[in-house]
Design a protein around this motif. Structure first.
Motif, PDB file in Angstrom:
ATOM      1  N   ARG A   1      21.768   9.829  -6.174  1.00  0.00           N
ATOM      2  CA  ARG A   1      20.904   9.307  -5.109  1.00  0.00           C
ATOM      3  C   ARG A   1      19.431   9.624  -5.378  1.00  0.00           C
ATOM      4  N   LEU A   2      19.149  10.814  -5.893  1.00  0.00           N
ATOM      5  CA  LEU A   2      17.765  11.153  -6.226  1.00  0.00           C
ATOM      6  C   LEU A   2      17.236  10.291  -7.369  1.00  0.00           C
ATOM      7  N   LEU A   3      18.077   9.993  -8.329  1.00  0.00           N
ATOM      8  CA  LEU A   3      17.659   9.139  -9.449  1.00  0.00           C
ATOM      9  C   LEU A   3      17.201   7.779  -8.925  1.00  0.00           C
ATOM     10  N   ILE A   4      17.998   7.158  -8.069  1.00  0.00           N
ATOM     11  CA  ILE A   4      17.647   5.847  -7.515  1.00  0.00           C
ATOM     12  C   ILE A   4      16.397   5.953  -6.649  1.00  0.00           C
ATOM     13  N   LEU A   5      16.333   6.984  -5.824  1.00  0.00           N
ATOM     14  CA  LEU A   5      15.174   7.180  -4.946  1.00  0.00           C
ATOM     15  C   LEU A   5      13.894   7.340  -5.752  1.00  0.00           C
ATOM     16  N   ILE A   6      13.906   8.210  -6.743  1.00  0.00           N
ATOM     17  CA  ILE A   6      12.714   8.454  -7.553  1.00  0.00           C
ATOM     18  C   ILE A   6      12.323   7.196  -8.326  1.00  0.00           C
ATOM     19  N   ALA A   7      13.306   6.510  -8.905  1.00  0.00           N
ATOM     20  CA  ALA A   7      13.004   5.276  -9.652  1.00  0.00           C
ATOM     21  C   ALA A   7      12.320   4.255  -8.740  1.00  0.00           C
ATOM     22  N   HIS A   8      12.803   4.112  -7.515  1.00  0.00           N
ATOM     23  CA  HIS A   8      12.194   3.143  -6.607  1.00  0.00           C
ATOM     24  C   HIS A   8      10.804   3.595  -6.141  1.00  0.00           C
ATOM     25  N   LEU A   9      10.618   4.881  -5.959  1.00  0.00           N
ATOM     26  CA  LEU A   9       9.280   5.360  -5.607  1.00  0.00           C
ATOM     27  C   LEU A   9       8.306   5.173  -6.767  1.00  0.00           C
ATOM     28  N   LEU A  10       8.781   5.323  -7.995  1.00  0.00           N
ATOM     29  CA  LEU A  10       7.935   5.044  -9.165  1.00  0.00           C
ATOM     30  C   LEU A  10       7.585   3.562  -9.228  1.00  0.00           C
ATOM     31  N   LYS A  11       8.561   2.711  -9.001  1.00  0.00           N
ATOM     32  CA  LYS A  11       8.297   1.266  -8.994  1.00  0.00           C
ATOM     33  C   LYS A  11       7.285   0.939  -7.892  1.00  0.00           C
ATOM     34  N   TRP A  12       7.456   1.577  -6.726  1.00  0.00           N
ATOM     35  CA  TRP A  12       6.549   1.344  -5.608  1.00  0.00           C
ATOM     36  C   TRP A  12       5.116   1.738  -5.998  1.00  0.00           C
ATOM     37  N   GLU A  13       4.991   2.871  -6.643  1.00  0.00           N
ATOM     38  CA  GLU A  13       3.662   3.373  -6.986  1.00  0.00           C
ATOM     39  C   GLU A  13       3.007   2.601  -8.125  1.00  0.00           C
ATOM     40  N   TYR A  14       3.797   2.237  -9.144  1.00  0.00           N
ATOM     41  CA  TYR A  14       3.198   1.688 -10.355  1.00  0.00           C
ATOM     42  C   TYR A  14       3.322   0.172 -10.488  1.00  0.00           C
ATOM     43  N   GLN A  15       4.254  -0.456  -9.808  1.00  0.00           N
ATOM     44  CA  GLN A  15       4.367  -1.906  -9.943  1.00  0.00           C
ATOM     45  C   GLN A  15       4.044  -2.653  -8.659  1.00  0.00           C
ATOM     46  N   TYR A  16       4.331  -2.079  -7.539  1.00  0.00           N
ATOM     47  CA  TYR A  16       4.099  -2.768  -6.267  1.00  0.00           C
ATOM     48  C   TYR A  16       2.669  -3.284  -6.130  1.00  0.00           C
ATOM     49  N   PRO A  17       1.637  -2.449  -6.431  1.00  0.00           N
ATOM     50  CA  PRO A  17       0.263  -2.964  -6.298  1.00  0.00           C
ATOM     51  C   PRO A  17       0.009  -4.195  -7.177  1.00  0.00           C
ATOM     52  N   LEU A  18       0.561  -4.202  -8.377  1.00  0.00           N
ATOM     53  CA  LEU A  18       0.366  -5.346  -9.274  1.00  0.00           C
ATOM     54  C   LEU A  18       1.028  -6.602  -8.724  1.00  0.00           C
ATOM     55  N   LEU A  19       2.244  -6.450  -8.241  1.00  0.00           N
ATOM     56  CA  LEU A  19       2.980  -7.609  -7.739  1.00  0.00           C
ATOM     57  C   LEU A  19       2.397  -8.130  -6.435  1.00  0.00           C
ATOM     58  N   SER A  20       1.987  -7.239  -5.554  1.00  0.00           N
ATOM     59  CA  SER A  20       1.454  -7.688  -4.272  1.00  0.00           C
ATOM     60  C   SER A  20       0.105  -8.390  -4.435  1.00  0.00           C
ATOM     61  N   GLU A  21      -0.642  -8.047  -5.496  1.00  0.00           N
ATOM     62  CA  GLU A  21      -1.892  -8.753  -5.780  1.00  0.00           C
ATOM     63  C   GLU A  21      -1.617 -10.156  -6.292  1.00  0.00           C
ATOM     64  N   ARG A  22      -0.562 -10.304  -7.090  1.00  0.00           N
ATOM     65  CA  ARG A  22      -0.246 -11.610  -7.691  1.00  0.00           C
ATOM     66  C   ARG A  22       0.427 -12.556  -6.703  1.00  0.00           C
ATOM     67  N   TRP A  23       1.318 -12.018  -5.916  1.00  0.00           N
ATOM     68  CA  TRP A  23       2.083 -12.854  -4.990  1.00  0.00           C
ATOM     69  C   TRP A  23       1.919 -12.319  -3.575  1.00  0.00           C
ATOM     70  N   ARG A  24       1.230 -13.075  -2.767  1.00  0.00           N
ATOM     71  CA  ARG A  24       0.999 -12.635  -1.388  1.00  0.00           C
ATOM     72  C   ARG A  24       2.303 -12.387  -0.643  1.00  0.00           C
ATOM     73  N   GLU A  25       3.314 -13.179  -0.976  1.00  0.00           N
ATOM     74  CA  GLU A  25       4.581 -13.055  -0.244  1.00  0.00           C
ATOM     75  C   GLU A  25       5.413 -11.841  -0.667  1.00  0.00           C
ATOM     76  N   PHE A  26       5.025 -11.189  -1.756  1.00  0.00           N
ATOM     77  CA  PHE A  26       5.777 -10.010  -2.187  1.00  0.00           C
ATOM     78  C   PHE A  26       5.409  -8.820  -1.305  1.00  0.00           C
ATOM     79  N   ASP A  27       6.379  -8.341  -0.549  1.00  0.00           N
ATOM     80  CA  ASP A  27       6.099  -7.214   0.344  1.00  0.00           C
ATOM     81  C   ASP A  27       6.920  -5.972  -0.005  1.00  0.00           C
ATOM     82  N   GLY A  28       7.711  -6.036  -1.051  1.00  0.00           N
ATOM     83  CA  GLY A  28       8.478  -4.871  -1.484  1.00  0.00           C
ATOM     84  C   GLY A  28       9.590  -4.481  -0.534  1.00  0.00           C
TER      85      GLY A  28
END
Length: 185
Positions: A83-110
């Motif tokens: 469970r920690l592995l999945i949680l940490i992986a998703h928090l990393l994705k949130w921190e490092y990819q979410y800003p990039l995706l939300s800038e490109r696609w307005r509809e991307f809300d994570g």
């Protein structure tokens, strides 16, 4: 095989035939518990609960009991790590990819990532409440799963592993904080 045949065979052919009845009964009980463990785990477990409540420790199937207790701990630790592995992986994705995706696609809300983070936090909290002894392993478990979480986040985001910190920058408190999302205002 009927129980009376087992008992009679045990009494007649056992090398313990000369031992006092209570000792041979104890040996028979241990043999029965060993057989019960192999054939009906639920009945074996219930019998051990009775023996423990009655403080009849000499009759316990110690080898299998230790094996089961060890496996329970391993199972809980594996669940915590998973469970920690999945949680940490998703928090990393949130921190490092979410800003990039939300800038490109307005509809991307994570939303799906947020849902996974919320679910894993809840499951870790429940697990720690049910098995409080795991709290002492939280920091060690975070460190142990972090490289795999980076690997998973890297594969899912297609960002190079070097994008992420070498050591987990998140604390146990942050991981379990329902309001914490990296880079969130």
């Amino acid at each position: 095989m009927p129980v009376d045949l087992i008992v009679r065979g045990f009494e007649e052919h056992s090398p313990t035939a000369g031992i006092a009845k209570s000792d041979s009964q104890r040996l028979l009980t241990m043999t029965d518990l060993n057989t019960l463990y192999q054939t009906d785990y639920s009945a074996w477990a219930k019998r051990h609960i009775e023996l423990l409540r009655d403080r009849r420790f000499a009759e316990l199937d110690i080898d299998h009991l230790l094996e089961e207790l060890g496996d329970m701990s391993k199972s809980e630790r594996r669940e915590l790590a998973s469970r920690l592995l999945i949680l940490i992986a998703h928090l990393l994705k949130w921190e490092y990819q979410y800003p990039l995706l939300s800038e490109r696609w307005r509809e991307f809300d994570g939303r799906s990532w947020r849902n996974t983070i919320v679910e894993q936090r809840k499951q870790v909290s429940v697990l720690l409440r049910q098995a409080p002894g795991l709290k002492s392993t939280l920091g060690e478990t975070i460190s142990a799963v972090y490289p795999d979480a980076v690997d998973l986040a890297s594969k899912e985001t297609q960002l190079p592993p070097e994008t992420f910190p070498e050591q987990c920058a998140l604390t146990g408190a942050q991981l379990l904080d329902d309001d914490f999302f990296p880079n969130s205002a």
